[in-house]
Design an enzyme around this catalytic site. Structure first.
Site, PDB file in Angstrom:
ATOM      1  N   GLU A  40       1.867  -0.260  -4.769  1.00 35.92           N
ATOM      2  CA  GLU A  40       0.860   0.699  -5.238  1.00 35.92           C
ATOM      3  C   GLU A  40       1.588   2.031  -5.425  1.00 35.92           C
ATOM      4  OE1 GLU A  40      -3.416   2.620  -3.946  1.00 35.92           O
ATOM      5  OE2 GLU A  40      -1.787   2.410  -2.532  1.00 35.92           O
ATOM      6  N   ASP A  83       0.827  -1.203   0.000  1.00 37.64           N
ATOM      7  CA  ASP A  83       0.000   0.000   0.000  1.00 37.64           C
ATOM      8  C   ASP A  83       0.868   1.263   0.000  1.00 37.64           C
ATOM      9  OD1 ASP A  83      -2.883   0.836   0.418  1.00 37.64           O
ATOM     10  OD2 ASP A  83      -1.963   1.888   2.098  1.00 37.64           O
TER      11      ASP A  83
END
Ligand code: TEU
Ligand code: CA
Length: 542
Positions: free
Chosen positions: A257, A203
């Site tokens: 990401e 993330d």
């Protein structure tokens, strides 16, 4: 040249040839009637995933969390969220996935923790707490950084000091410059890898390093601060260290990401010689319908196609791309890039499947796209769950800047909640025997796993074809009609093997110079000389 290198020079790797399916556990399937999807629910529906033929499951956060951001705020990295089950359930899920011949990657959310994580609980108690330096504190508000979710990125705490949170105040940013933080993260990574997970989706990983001089945002990036946050001074040092200390010790796949990473900077994260990450998610394709302020704007097919050529040209043989059109942060693909009217929903869903599974880059499929799910029409702020939308309501409507009509018109295009509604397994819903944590799309009587069977079968055929044809995985990419307003047509070429994919991205028929050779796989039965609305054909030129 060895067998491990393709004719066009790519090192072969299992994660380059893999197809990934993303599970957002809260909304996948509820096994015990409490209204929340859970790990046993994934086990019960594993045949659905296995039947597609995918290789890897990416599980969105399954950890203990107060759920300010639906699990992207982790309280305990070594504990399964009580609503999802127990560690035994996780071990059983992992075993079932392996028994089905698949792999599992989990979500690594370590730019920030929950404010309820033990580290932050201790850190905020006093200035001289040993954990103080695990987070980023200042005795004054150092700059004008804003949270990605709206409002300032600094919050004043009880001690009188300010802490940094690039997302919600309940998601304080870790201080990666502290070696104890890095060691703590590496330890929790080893904890899951030693259980047998096959890697991580990371993330907002480029945000981990901060410029401690804390300059203000430059004017031109005020609306897109992610391009500042993704460029901290030590991000590559830390990722290289993580690779050396942890990742290189296992046979895993990693996908970062890369929110805020430019194309130009992409190779720094994924060039295999640098030993940082295997792959990243590039945002350009899913930003094609967003204006400079992040608000929805119309897009054109030539703009969309140009993204992929640009990306392809920016990466050499040492870099490997991903391909995705959706995830839990994006609206539904059929409503966004296809046509979700009853007439064209199924065909356009199949066309988008064809694109996803014949492009260059490891494909990621988001749960429900194989059912052809669509956006819903939200008409009341109370219908939303996502904190990002709720903050936008305050900033845009309550502040008086936008009309409610403008707000709903925009959110009905961009809201993350379109993708987060529980999966409709049957016309009745079929997600839970209880009350779902979040309402299903009101159209579930018509649009559900059963009525979407033809779409599912098409995904399965495409995945089988991709697995059988190295040219669809490793082949060079060439857009042969970049300016065509309706047609997306490209070649995938590997040595003697060449595929042509022709997609009619419109609800009208389209003329195109089609080859004489037979269609290998299409979404219509007969082969006319023009392409019908949303027709998708894969040719294998003779
Ligand atoms: O997303 C990063 C992120 O900033 C996106 O949510 C972005 O704001 C959104 O796509 C706007 O269109 C990751 C997770 O995927 C997301 O779910 C989390 O909310 C966020 O990080 C914080 O952990
Ligand atoms: Ca449950």
């Amino acid at each position: 040249m060895t067998d491990d290198v393709t004719p066009n020079g790519y090192a072969k790797r299992w994660w380059k040839a893999a197809v990934v399916y993303q599970v957002y556990p809260r909304s996948f399937y509820d096994s015990n009637g409490d209204g929340i999807g859970d790990l046993r629910g994934i086990i019960e529906k594993l045949d659905h995933i296995k039947g597609l033929g995918v290789d890897v499951i990416w599980l969105s956060p399954h950890f203990d969390s107060p759920n300010a951001d639906n699990g992207y705020d982790i309280r305990d990295y070594r504990k399964v969220g009580a609503e999802f089950g127990t560690m035994q359930d996780f071990d059983d899920l992992l075993a079932a996935i392996k028994a089905a011949g698949m792999k599992l990657i989990i979500d690594l959310v370590v730019n920030h923790t929950s404010d309820e994580h033990q580290w932050f609980v201790e850190s905020r108690t006093s200035r001289d707490n040993p954990k103080r330096d695990y987070y980023i504190w200042s005795d004054h508000k150092p700059n004008d950084w804003t949270s990605i979710f709206g409002g300032p990125a600094w919050t004043k705490d009880a001690s009188g000091d300010w802490y940094l949170h690039l997302f919600d105040p309940k998601q304080p940013d870790l201080n990666w410059d502290n070696p104890a933080v890095r060691e703590g993260v590496y330890d929790l990574m080893r904890f899951w890898l030693d259980k047998g997970v096959d890697g991580f989706r990371m993330d907002v990983i480029p945000f981990i390093s901060k410029d401690k001089a804390f300059p203000n945002l430059p004017d031109d990036l005020r609306a897109k601060p992610q391009y500042v946050y993704a460029n901290g001074p030590k991000v590559h040092d830390y990722l290289h260290e993580m690779n050396r200390e942890v990742l290189s010790q296992y046979d895993v796949m990693t996908v970062g990401e890369a929110f805020g990473v430019t194309l130009e900077d992409t190779p720094k994260l994924i060039d295999e010689r640098r030993q940082e990450l295997n792959m990243i998610f590039q945002f350009a394709a899913v930003e094609v319908d967003r204006g400079p302020d992040g608000r929805w704007k119309p897009w054109t097919l030539p703009e969309f196609k140009a993204v992929f050529t640009r990306q392809d040209k920016a990466l050499d043989r040492h870099c490997w791309p991903t391909f995705f059109l959706s995830n839990h942060d994006n609206p539904r693909i059929v409503s966004r890039f296809g046509d979700d009217s009853p007439q064209w929903r199924e065909k356009s869903a199949m066309l988008l499947a064809t694109l996803t599974l014949t492009m260059k880059g490891t494909p990621f499929i988001y749960q429900g796209d194989e059912m052809g799910l669509t956006n819903r029409k939200f008409t009341d702020i109370a219908q939303f769950n996502d904190l990002w939308t709720k903050n936008a309501w305050e900033e845009e409507v309550v502040s008086g800047q936008w009309s409610t009509e403008a707000f709903f018109a925009n959110q009905n295009r961009v809201s993350r909640d379109h993708a987060r509604m529980p999966l409709p397994w049957t016309p009745e819903g079929g997600f839970t025997t209880g009350t779902p944590w979040f309402a299903l799309n009101p159209n579930h009587g018509a649009i559900n796993a059963e009525s979407g069977r033809a779409i599912y079968d098409h995904y399965a055929r495409l995945i089988a074809l991709r697995h059988a044809e190295p040219a669809l995985v490793y082949g060079d990419y060439e857009d042969i009609a970049p300016d065509h307003p309706q047609i997306f047509a490209y070649r995938r070429t590997l040595g003697e093997s060449a595929f042509l994919v022709v997609l009619n991205f419109s609800s009208q028929p389209a003329a195109f110079a089609l080859p004489e050779t037979p269609v290998r796989l299409g979404n219509y039965d007969s082969t006319s000389t023009d392409l019908r609305a949303w027709e998708a054909r894969i040719y294998r030129p003779g």
